[in-house]
Design a protein around this motif. Structure first.
Motif, mmCIF file in Angstrom:
data_model
loop_
_atom_site.group_PDB
_atom_site.id
_atom_site.type_symbol
_atom_site.label_atom_id
_atom_site.label_comp_id
_atom_site.label_asym_id
_atom_site.label_seq_id
_atom_site.Cartn_x
_atom_site.Cartn_y
_atom_site.Cartn_z
ATOM 1 N N GLN A 4 0.293 16.872 -6.107
ATOM 2 C CA GLN A 4 0.516 15.998 -4.875
ATOM 3 C C GLN A 4 -0.104 14.417 -5.108
ATOM 4 O O GLN A 4 0.438 13.642 -4.496
ATOM 5 C CB GLN A 4 -0.114 16.707 -3.652
ATOM 6 C CG GLN A 4 0.181 15.940 -2.419
ATOM 7 C CD GLN A 4 1.773 15.859 -2.212
ATOM 8 O OE1 GLN A 4 2.543 16.758 -2.413
ATOM 9 N NE2 GLN A 4 2.206 14.658 -1.625
ATOM 10 N N ALA A 5 -1.410 14.608 -5.736
ATOM 11 C CA ALA A 5 -2.128 13.358 -5.584
ATOM 12 C C ALA A 5 -1.199 12.400 -6.668
ATOM 13 O O ALA A 5 -1.247 11.178 -6.271
ATOM 14 C CB ALA A 5 -3.448 13.416 -6.524
ATOM 15 N N ASP B 281 1.646 11.172 -4.438
ATOM 16 C CA ASP B 281 1.039 10.177 -3.285
ATOM 17 C C ASP B 281 1.002 8.662 -4.075
ATOM 18 O O ASP B 281 1.377 7.736 -3.449
ATOM 19 C CB ASP B 281 -0.509 10.599 -2.822
ATOM 20 C CG ASP B 281 -0.339 11.713 -2.039
ATOM 21 O OD1 ASP B 281 0.944 12.107 -1.612
ATOM 22 O OD2 ASP B 281 -1.329 12.228 -1.715
ATOM 23 N N ASN C 44 3.022 2.931 5.000
ATOM 24 C CA ASN C 44 3.354 4.181 5.636
ATOM 25 C C ASN C 44 4.647 4.178 6.262
ATOM 26 O O ASN C 44 5.324 5.076 6.255
ATOM 27 C CB ASN C 44 2.339 4.242 6.636
ATOM 28 C CG ASN C 44 1.186 5.120 6.124
ATOM 29 O OD1 ASN C 44 0.902 5.913 5.346
ATOM 30 N ND2 ASN C 44 -0.015 4.461 6.678
ATOM 31 N N SER D 98 5.765 12.193 2.357
ATOM 32 C CA SER D 98 4.598 12.585 3.021
ATOM 33 C C SER D 98 3.461 12.677 2.328
ATOM 34 O O SER D 98 3.450 13.323 1.219
ATOM 35 C CB SER D 98 4.735 14.058 3.613
ATOM 36 O OG SER D 98 3.611 14.569 4.414
ATOM 37 N N ILE D 99 2.493 11.680 2.583
ATOM 38 C CA ILE D 99 1.305 11.643 1.855
ATOM 39 C C ILE D 99 0.013 11.746 2.306
ATOM 40 O O ILE D 99 -0.164 11.672 3.773
ATOM 41 C CB ILE D 99 1.537 10.256 0.884
ATOM 42 C CG1 ILE D 99 1.020 8.981 1.784
ATOM 43 C CG2 ILE D 99 2.464 9.989 -0.045
ATOM 44 C CD1 ILE D 99 0.840 7.948 0.919
ATOM 45 N N GLU D 100 -1.077 12.127 1.688
ATOM 46 C CA GLU D 100 -2.521 11.888 2.241
ATOM 47 C C GLU D 100 -2.499 10.550 2.972
ATOM 48 O O GLU D 100 -2.287 9.505 2.467
ATOM 49 C CB GLU D 100 -3.481 12.295 1.133
ATOM 50 C CG GLU D 100 -3.258 13.530 0.676
ATOM 51 C CD GLU D 100 -3.932 14.572 1.379
ATOM 52 O OE1 GLU D 100 -4.557 14.263 2.272
ATOM 53 O OE2 GLU D 100 -3.392 15.785 1.303
ATOM 54 N N PRO D 101 -3.153 10.761 4.208
ATOM 55 C CA PRO D 101 -3.428 9.401 4.889
ATOM 56 C C PRO D 101 -4.214 8.360 4.252
ATOM 57 O O PRO D 101 -4.206 7.134 4.567
ATOM 58 C CB PRO D 101 -4.119 10.022 6.260
ATOM 59 C CG PRO D 101 -3.877 11.426 6.216
ATOM 60 C CD PRO D 101 -3.693 11.881 4.823
#
Length: 101
Positions: free
Chosen positions: A32-33, A36, A60, A69-72
């Motif tokens: 996931q990183a 992102d 965003n 959809s990614i880490e904020p």
């Protein structure tokens, strides 16, 4: 041997399938990183090409519009990293042929 474009998928060997893959691993296996980071990098290039600010909000908005959809924290971090940098020189790609013989 070169793979014929008319050759059926069923007759290809596993190594031939690997040659035709677009990525080294399936998207589902990418951490996931890394996803992102890729979302932010692609969004930043699109924003730069569109002559828009590479801001947290713009990153965003573009990522969300793409269905991502990614880490904020990633868009904020990426926008800060790009601020004040000469992105034009970073995004230039070499073109044309080789040098003189």
């Amino acid at each position: 041997l070169p793979i014929s474009l008319t050759q059926s998928r069923q007759s290809r060997s596993p190594s031939e399938h690997q040659l035709l893959a677009m990525a080294e691993v399936p998207a589902a296996e990418v951490p996931q990183a890394e996803k992102d980071e890729l979302f932010c990098a692609y969004a930043a290039m699109i924003l730069k090409d569109s002559e828009l600010d590479i801001s947290e909000d713009n990153l965003n908005t573009l990522i969300k519009a793409a269905g991502g959809s990614i880490e904020p924290f990633f868009p904020m971090l990426f926008a800060k990293m790009c601020a004040g940098k000469d992105l034009d020189s970073m995004l230039k790609f070499g073109g044309g042929g080789g040098g003189p013989a």
